[in-house]
Design a protein around this motif. Structure first.
Motif, mmCIF file in Angstrom:
data_model
loop_
_atom_site.group_PDB
_atom_site.id
_atom_site.type_symbol
_atom_site.label_atom_id
_atom_site.label_comp_id
_atom_site.label_asym_id
_atom_site.label_seq_id
_atom_site.Cartn_x
_atom_site.Cartn_y
_atom_site.Cartn_z
ATOM 1 N N THR A 13 0.822 -1.213 0.000
ATOM 2 C CA THR A 13 0.000 0.000 0.000
ATOM 3 C C THR A 13 0.856 1.263 0.000
ATOM 4 O OG1 THR A 13 -0.255 0.142 2.415
ATOM 5 C CG2 THR A 13 -1.891 -1.184 1.194
ATOM 6 N N ALA A 14 2.120 1.136 0.353
ATOM 7 C CA ALA A 14 3.036 2.276 0.285
ATOM 8 C C ALA A 14 3.740 2.332 -1.073
ATOM 9 C CB ALA A 14 4.073 2.187 1.403
ATOM 10 N N TRP A 15 3.824 1.193 -1.744
ATOM 11 C CA TRP A 15 4.559 1.106 -3.011
ATOM 12 C C TRP A 15 3.721 1.560 -4.198
ATOM 13 C CZ3 TRP A 15 4.629 -3.127 -6.891
ATOM 14 C CH2 TRP A 15 5.693 -3.022 -7.791
ATOM 15 N N ARG A 16 2.457 1.190 -4.199
ATOM 16 C CA ARG A 16 1.561 1.507 -5.322
ATOM 17 C C ARG A 16 0.493 2.484 -4.854
ATOM 18 N NH1 ARG A 16 0.778 -2.720 -9.454
ATOM 19 N NH2 ARG A 16 -0.746 -1.208 -10.176
ATOM 20 N N HIS A 17 0.019 3.310 -5.770
ATOM 21 C CA HIS A 17 -1.045 4.263 -5.431
ATOM 22 C C HIS A 17 -2.425 3.668 -5.644
ATOM 23 C CE1 HIS A 17 1.778 7.479 -4.757
ATOM 24 N NE2 HIS A 17 2.336 7.238 -5.919
ATOM 25 N N LEU B 104 -9.163 -5.413 -2.109
ATOM 26 C CA LEU B 104 -8.614 -6.224 -1.018
ATOM 27 C C LEU B 104 -8.939 -7.713 -1.148
ATOM 28 C CD1 LEU B 104 -6.959 -6.238 1.581
ATOM 29 C CD2 LEU B 104 -9.061 -5.684 2.821
ATOM 30 N N PRO B 105 -10.174 -8.109 -1.468
ATOM 31 C CA PRO B 105 -10.439 -9.556 -1.591
ATOM 32 C C PRO B 105 -9.574 -10.232 -2.658
ATOM 33 C CG PRO B 105 -12.505 -8.350 -1.456
ATOM 34 C CD PRO B 105 -11.409 -7.325 -1.605
ATOM 35 N N VAL B 106 -9.303 -9.532 -3.755
ATOM 36 C CA VAL B 106 -8.459 -10.088 -4.818
ATOM 37 C C VAL B 106 -7.031 -10.270 -4.304
ATOM 38 C CG1 VAL B 106 -7.471 -9.640 -7.114
ATOM 39 C CG2 VAL B 106 -9.887 -9.125 -6.656
ATOM 40 N N LEU B 107 -6.528 -9.262 -3.604
ATOM 41 C CA LEU B 107 -5.177 -9.354 -3.039
ATOM 42 C C LEU B 107 -5.070 -10.512 -2.045
ATOM 43 C CD1 LEU B 107 -4.327 -5.604 -2.381
ATOM 44 C CD2 LEU B 107 -3.407 -7.070 -4.185
ATOM 45 N N MET B 108 -6.052 -10.626 -1.169
ATOM 46 C CA MET B 108 -5.997 -11.653 -0.138
ATOM 47 C C MET B 108 -6.122 -13.052 -0.732
ATOM 48 S SD MET B 108 -5.205 -9.668 2.174
ATOM 49 C CE MET B 108 -4.874 -10.948 3.330
ATOM 50 N N ALA C 289 3.379 -12.798 -5.322
ATOM 51 C CA ALA C 289 1.945 -13.075 -5.478
ATOM 52 C C ALA C 289 1.139 -11.778 -5.459
ATOM 53 C CB ALA C 289 1.471 -14.018 -4.375
ATOM 54 N N LEU C 290 1.500 -10.858 -4.582
ATOM 55 C CA LEU C 290 0.791 -9.575 -4.520
ATOM 56 C C LEU C 290 0.983 -8.769 -5.804
ATOM 57 C CD1 LEU C 290 1.537 -8.583 -0.827
ATOM 58 C CD2 LEU C 290 -0.711 -9.093 -1.799
ATOM 59 N N VAL C 291 2.212 -8.758 -6.311
ATOM 60 C CA VAL C 291 2.485 -8.031 -7.549
ATOM 61 C C VAL C 291 1.710 -8.652 -8.708
ATOM 62 C CG1 VAL C 291 4.297 -7.489 -9.239
ATOM 63 C CG2 VAL C 291 4.698 -7.104 -6.797
ATOM 64 N N GLN C 292 1.614 -9.972 -8.727
ATOM 65 C CA GLN C 292 0.841 -10.641 -9.780
ATOM 66 C C GLN C 292 -0.632 -10.246 -9.720
ATOM 67 O OE1 GLN C 292 1.864 -14.764 -9.199
ATOM 68 N NE2 GLN C 292 3.676 -14.630 -10.507
ATOM 69 N N ASP D 32 -2.761 -6.923 -13.752
ATOM 70 C CA ASP D 32 -3.832 -6.506 -14.652
ATOM 71 C C ASP D 32 -4.328 -5.131 -14.204
ATOM 72 O OD1 ASP D 32 -6.013 -6.109 -16.270
ATOM 73 O OD2 ASP D 32 -6.983 -8.015 -15.793
ATOM 74 N N GLN D 33 -3.897 -4.111 -14.917
ATOM 75 C CA GLN D 33 -4.238 -2.738 -14.535
ATOM 76 C C GLN D 33 -5.748 -2.497 -14.498
ATOM 77 O OE1 GLN D 33 -2.017 -0.518 -13.415
ATOM 78 N NE2 GLN D 33 -0.428 -2.054 -13.678
ATOM 79 N N ALA D 34 -6.513 -3.269 -15.264
ATOM 80 C CA ALA D 34 -7.967 -3.098 -15.271
ATOM 81 C C ALA D 34 -8.584 -3.438 -13.912
ATOM 82 C CB ALA D 34 -8.594 -3.966 -16.357
ATOM 83 N N HIS D 35 -7.911 -4.308 -13.151
ATOM 84 C CA HIS D 35 -8.411 -4.686 -11.824
ATOM 85 C C HIS D 35 -7.938 -3.727 -10.734
ATOM 86 C CE1 HIS D 35 -10.255 -8.460 -13.014
ATOM 87 N NE2 HIS D 35 -9.186 -8.702 -13.748
ATOM 88 N N CYS D 36 -6.949 -2.898 -11.049
ATOM 89 C CA CYS D 36 -6.383 -1.994 -10.047
ATOM 90 C C CYS D 36 -7.151 -0.681 -10.061
ATOM 91 C CB CYS D 36 -4.899 -1.782 -10.313
ATOM 92 S SG CYS D 36 -3.945 -3.283 -10.083
ATOM 93 N N THR D 37 -8.193 -0.636 -9.265
ATOM 94 C CA THR D 37 -9.106 0.506 -9.277
ATOM 95 C C THR D 37 -9.304 1.129 -7.904
ATOM 96 O OG1 THR D 37 -10.977 -0.987 -8.976
ATOM 97 C CG2 THR D 37 -10.388 -0.430 -11.248
#
Length: 166
Positions: A41-45, A50-54, A108-111, A115-120
């Motif tokens: 959360t400090a590396w990316r804006h 959260l459910p996808v990350l977890m 795993a988190l970076v993966q 997909d930038q479309a999911h990073c919202t």
């Protein structure tokens, strides 16, 4: 040349973690928080929800927790036998293995964010949702946000707020 985002995240974490080690370990030990999620959360804006990350993190995190528990158990044994060089060597090897597992978690988190479309979702929102899901009190959340910003400033990775530009 292809950019290795997992390696970039790892190097970022190696720079940031020492500045916040005590605070992050307290969150890990007291609230069962995953330090890698907080570092992300400090590396990316902007992040995946959260459910996808977890979900992406889950298998690796379980392995990391098991290795960490083994290392902690061994550390307790070392308190009883501080001069046993084999136990000390095993502890060091487990610590190295735990670090490798942490690195796999980061991959795993970076993966999950590939997909930038999911990073919202704003990373600050993900951090808040994550800390709330672990029942971290609001004052501790606020202190972490402040300390993260200060550490990023110290590393030259964040520009200070200028009210004249607001």
């Amino acid at each position: 040349m292809k950019t290795d985002h997992a390696e970039q995240f790892w190097q970022f974490s190696l720079a940031l973690y020492p500045l916040l080690q005590t605070e992050l370990l307290a969150l890990q030990d007291q609230y069962n928080c995953n330090i890698n999620v907080l570092l992300l959360t400090a590396w990316r804006h902007v992040l995946a929800p959260l459910p996808v990350l977890m979900q992406g993190l889950s298998p690796q995190h379980l392995t990391t927790q098991q290795i960490r528990q083994l290392r902690r158990d061994l550390s307790r044994q070392l308190k009883d036998k501080p001069t046993d060089p084999l136990l000390a060597q095993l502890r060091q090897q487990l610590l190295a293995t735990e670090l490798t597992a942490e690195r796999l978690e980061q991959r795993a988190l970076v993966q999950c964010c590939a997909d930038q479309a999911h990073c919202t979702v704003l990373a600050t929102t993900v951090r808040q949702q994550y800390l709330e899901s672990h029942q971290v009190p609001a004052p501790i959340q606020q202190q972490l946000a402040f300390d993260l910003d200060q550490a990023l400033l110290q590393l030259g990775l964040l520009q200070p707020f200028d009210p004249a530009k607001a």
